[in-house]
Design a protein around this motif. Structure first.
Motif, PDB file in Angstrom:
ATOM      1  N   ARG A 123      68.409  47.350  29.022  1.00 38.62           N
ATOM      2  CA  ARG A 123      68.304  47.606  27.724  1.00 38.62           C
ATOM      3  C   ARG A 123      68.708  48.819  27.341  1.00 38.62           C
ATOM      4  O   ARG A 123      68.453  50.043  27.895  1.00 38.62           O
ATOM      5  CB  ARG A 123      66.880  47.353  27.323  1.00 38.62           C
ATOM      6  CG  ARG A 123      66.281  47.381  25.766  1.00 38.62           C
ATOM      7  CD  ARG A 123      65.167  48.283  25.546  1.00 38.62           C
ATOM      8  NE  ARG A 123      65.032  49.408  26.259  1.00 38.62           N
ATOM      9  CZ  ARG A 123      65.797  50.465  25.640  1.00 38.62           C
ATOM     10  NH1 ARG A 123      66.556  50.751  24.607  1.00 38.62           N
ATOM     11  NH2 ARG A 123      65.581  51.886  26.142  1.00 38.62           N
ATOM     12  N   ALA A 124      69.504  48.797  26.288  1.00 39.90           N
ATOM     13  CA  ALA A 124      69.861  50.320  25.569  1.00 39.90           C
ATOM     14  C   ALA A 124      70.328  49.962  24.238  1.00 39.90           C
ATOM     15  O   ALA A 124      70.504  48.863  23.830  1.00 39.90           O
ATOM     16  CB  ALA A 124      71.447  50.442  26.413  1.00 39.90           C
ATOM     17  N   GLN A 150      70.491  52.319   7.823  1.00 41.69           N
ATOM     18  CA  GLN A 150      71.410  52.873   8.960  1.00 41.69           C
ATOM     19  C   GLN A 150      72.655  51.947   9.205  1.00 41.69           C
ATOM     20  O   GLN A 150      72.484  50.736   9.039  1.00 41.69           O
ATOM     21  CB  GLN A 150      70.297  52.817  10.304  1.00 41.69           C
ATOM     22  CG  GLN A 150      71.005  53.444  11.494  1.00 41.69           C
ATOM     23  CD  GLN A 150      70.309  53.637  12.391  1.00 41.69           C
ATOM     24  OE1 GLN A 150      69.153  54.366  12.512  1.00 41.69           O
ATOM     25  NE2 GLN A 150      70.691  53.497  13.661  1.00 41.69           N
ATOM     26  N   GLU A 175      63.596  53.061  13.412  1.00 43.17           N
ATOM     27  CA  GLU A 175      62.254  53.754  12.821  1.00 43.17           C
ATOM     28  C   GLU A 175      62.494  54.900  12.292  1.00 43.17           C
ATOM     29  O   GLU A 175      62.338  55.106  11.099  1.00 43.17           O
ATOM     30  CB  GLU A 175      61.076  53.784  13.916  1.00 43.17           C
ATOM     31  CG  GLU A 175      59.936  54.141  13.369  1.00 43.17           C
ATOM     32  CD  GLU A 175      58.638  54.158  14.206  1.00 43.17           C
ATOM     33  OE1 GLU A 175      58.851  53.431  15.409  1.00 43.17           O
ATOM     34  OE2 GLU A 175      57.604  54.861  14.003  1.00 43.17           O
ATOM     35  N   GLY A 176      63.032  56.010  12.758  1.00 43.35           N
ATOM     36  CA  GLY A 176      63.172  57.371  12.021  1.00 43.35           C
ATOM     37  C   GLY A 176      64.015  57.125  10.925  1.00 43.35           C
ATOM     38  O   GLY A 176      63.610  57.702   9.945  1.00 43.35           O
ATOM     39  N   THR A 177      65.196  56.314  10.766  1.00 42.21           N
ATOM     40  CA  THR A 177      66.015  56.191   9.560  1.00 42.21           C
ATOM     41  C   THR A 177      65.217  55.411   8.474  1.00 42.21           C
ATOM     42  O   THR A 177      65.268  55.553   7.425  1.00 42.21           O
ATOM     43  CB  THR A 177      67.274  55.685   9.676  1.00 42.21           C
ATOM     44  OG1 THR A 177      67.324  54.515  10.488  1.00 42.21           O
ATOM     45  CG2 THR A 177      68.213  56.652  10.772  1.00 42.21           C
ATOM     46  N   GLN A 214      72.297  52.588  29.372  1.00 40.72           N
ATOM     47  CA  GLN A 214      70.924  53.143  29.017  1.00 40.72           C
ATOM     48  C   GLN A 214      71.092  54.920  28.855  1.00 40.72           C
ATOM     49  O   GLN A 214      71.687  55.309  29.711  1.00 40.72           O
ATOM     50  CB  GLN A 214      69.810  52.850  29.812  1.00 40.72           C
ATOM     51  CG  GLN A 214      68.519  52.786  29.173  1.00 40.72           C
ATOM     52  CD  GLN A 214      67.463  52.279  29.907  1.00 40.72           C
ATOM     53  OE1 GLN A 214      67.325  52.784  31.044  1.00 40.72           O
ATOM     54  NE2 GLN A 214      66.748  51.068  29.792  1.00 40.72           N
ATOM     55  N   ALA A 215      70.560  55.345  27.581  1.00 42.91           N
ATOM     56  CA  ALA A 215      70.691  56.664  27.696  1.00 42.91           C
ATOM     57  C   ALA A 215      69.872  57.594  29.079  1.00 42.91           C
ATOM     58  O   ALA A 215      69.181  56.914  29.408  1.00 42.91           O
ATOM     59  CB  ALA A 215      69.959  57.412  26.555  1.00 42.91           C
TER      60      ALA A 215
HETATM   61  C1  LIG Z   1      59.918  55.805  17.632  1.00 42.03           C
HETATM   62  C2  LIG Z   1      61.340  55.540  17.867  1.00 42.03           C
HETATM   63  C3  LIG Z   1      62.359  55.410  16.937  1.00 42.03           C
HETATM   64  C4  LIG Z   1      63.633  55.443  16.884  1.00 42.03           C
HETATM   65  N1  LIG Z   1      64.223  55.277  15.996  1.00 42.03           N
HETATM   66  C5  LIG Z   1      65.573  55.065  15.782  1.00 42.03           C
HETATM   67  C6  LIG Z   1      66.677  55.370  14.494  1.00 42.03           C
HETATM   68  O1  LIG Z   1      65.748  55.399  13.372  1.00 42.03           O
HETATM   69  N2  LIG Z   1      67.720  55.095  14.685  1.00 42.03           N
HETATM   70  C7  LIG Z   1      68.315  54.729  16.096  1.00 42.03           C
HETATM   71  O2  LIG Z   1      69.557  54.782  15.842  1.00 42.03           O
HETATM   72  N3  LIG Z   1      67.497  54.814  17.200  1.00 42.03           N
HETATM   73  C8  LIG Z   1      66.184  55.026  17.136  1.00 42.03           C
HETATM   74  N4  LIG Z   1      65.344  55.081  18.043  1.00 42.03           N
HETATM   75  C9  LIG Z   1      66.229  54.679  19.503  1.00 42.03           C
HETATM   76  C10 LIG Z   1      66.225  56.008  20.403  1.00 42.03           C
HETATM   77  O3  LIG Z   1      66.970  56.900  19.921  1.00 42.03           O
HETATM   78  C11 LIG Z   1      66.597  55.417  22.027  1.00 42.03           C
HETATM   79  O4  LIG Z   1      65.705  54.623  22.145  1.00 42.03           O
HETATM   80  C12 LIG Z   1      66.993  56.829  22.664  1.00 42.03           C
HETATM   81  O5  LIG Z   1      67.883  57.662  22.257  1.00 42.03           O
HETATM   82  C13 LIG Z   1      67.145  56.335  24.222  1.00 42.03           C
HETATM   83  O6  LIG Z   1      68.356  55.671  24.219  1.00 42.03           O
HETATM   84  P1  LIG Z   1      68.232  54.037  24.719  1.00 42.03           P
HETATM   85  O7  LIG Z   1      67.398  53.322  23.939  1.00 42.03           O
HETATM   86  O8  LIG Z   1      69.656  53.680  25.084  1.00 42.03           O
HETATM   87  O9  LIG Z   1      67.454  54.255  26.380  1.00 42.03           O
HETATM   88  C14 LIG Z   1      64.164  55.283  18.080  1.00 42.03           C
HETATM   89  C15 LIG Z   1      63.216  54.938  19.247  1.00 42.03           C
HETATM   90  C16 LIG Z   1      61.937  55.121  19.290  1.00 42.03           C
HETATM   91  C17 LIG Z   1      61.007  54.546  20.633  1.00 42.03           C
END
Ligand SMILES: Cc1cc2nc3c(=O)[nH]c(=O)nc-3n(C[C@H](O)[C@H](O)[C@H](O)COP(=O)(O)O)c2cc1C
Length: 166
Positions: free
Chosen positions: A10-11, A63, A111-113, A148-149
């Motif tokens: 998952r990424a 987004q 979620e953030g956006t 994945q990051a």
């Molecule tokens: C609480 C939470 C809020 C997040 N909000 C956003 C978002 O608004 N936009 C986005 O592109 N990714 C968002 N992400 C994804 C994270 O940026 C991402 O999971 C993190 O950079 C690690 O990368 P990966 O999922 O590829 O492992 C969010 C993740 C979490 C857990």
């Protein structure tokens, strides 16, 4: 796909190739969300399945990734039903992200956006003002394999028996 493979693969993917997301698969994903743990089993969540191209386009304001998504799932929570609504929404989101991965699609936890555009998204999707709309998952195909990051290694975040003991 095996659960541990889904966890490892998952990424977050933020631009998609067109995908045929069947109704059956979309329901499987929503069902994975419904089955997530829920504080006190209060179950304060509801899910919105989105396929309409115009709605997905309009969600680009939240987004840009929604413009290329084939579908999306929104999580609506009712804080009047449970004080753990955000934890419940988070558990449902992760269950659904793993289901998305296991079915061969890609997504990202938005979620953030969305928090910055919550009123706009609620109006767009007709979510009642007293509910919270804090997580949206776009669904599409990853155009290429996405790693994945980076994560801190286990050795950096793991202690044995007591905090600080290797
Ligand atoms: C609480 C939470 C809020 C997040 N909000 C956003 C978002 O608004 N936009 C986005 O592109 N990714 C968002 N992400 C994804 C994270 O940026 C991402 O999971 C993190 O950079 C690690 O990368 P990966 O999922 O590829 O492992 C969010 C993740 C979490 C857990």
């Amino acid at each position: 796909m095996d659960l541990f493979e889904a966890i490892e693969k998952r990424a977050s993917v933020r631009a998609y190739a067109p995908a045929d997301v069947s109704e059956a698969n979309l329901l499987k994903i929503a069902d994975a969300g419904r089955r997530a743990p829920s504080g006190g089993n209060r179950q304060p969540l509801q899910f919105i399945l989105i396929r309409d191209k115009e709605t997905l386009k309009a969600l680009e304001k939240v987004q840009p990734c929604f413009g290329s998504a084939s579908a999306a799932v929104g999580i609506v929570a009712d804080p009047a039903v449970s004080r753990w609504w955000l934890e419940d929404a988070s558990a449902a989101a992760e269950n659904m992200l793993l289901a998305v991965q296991a079915l061969g699609y890609a997504s990202v936890w938005v979620e953030g956006t969305l928090l910055k555009q919550e009123d706009y998204a609620k109006k767009l999707l007709g979510v009642p003002p007293e509910k919270r709309f804090v997580i949206l998952l776009p669904i599409g195909k990853a155009p290429q394999e996405t790693p994945q990051a980076d994560r801190k290694p286990l050795s950096e975040v793991l202690w044995r028996e007591r905090y600080g003991r290797k």
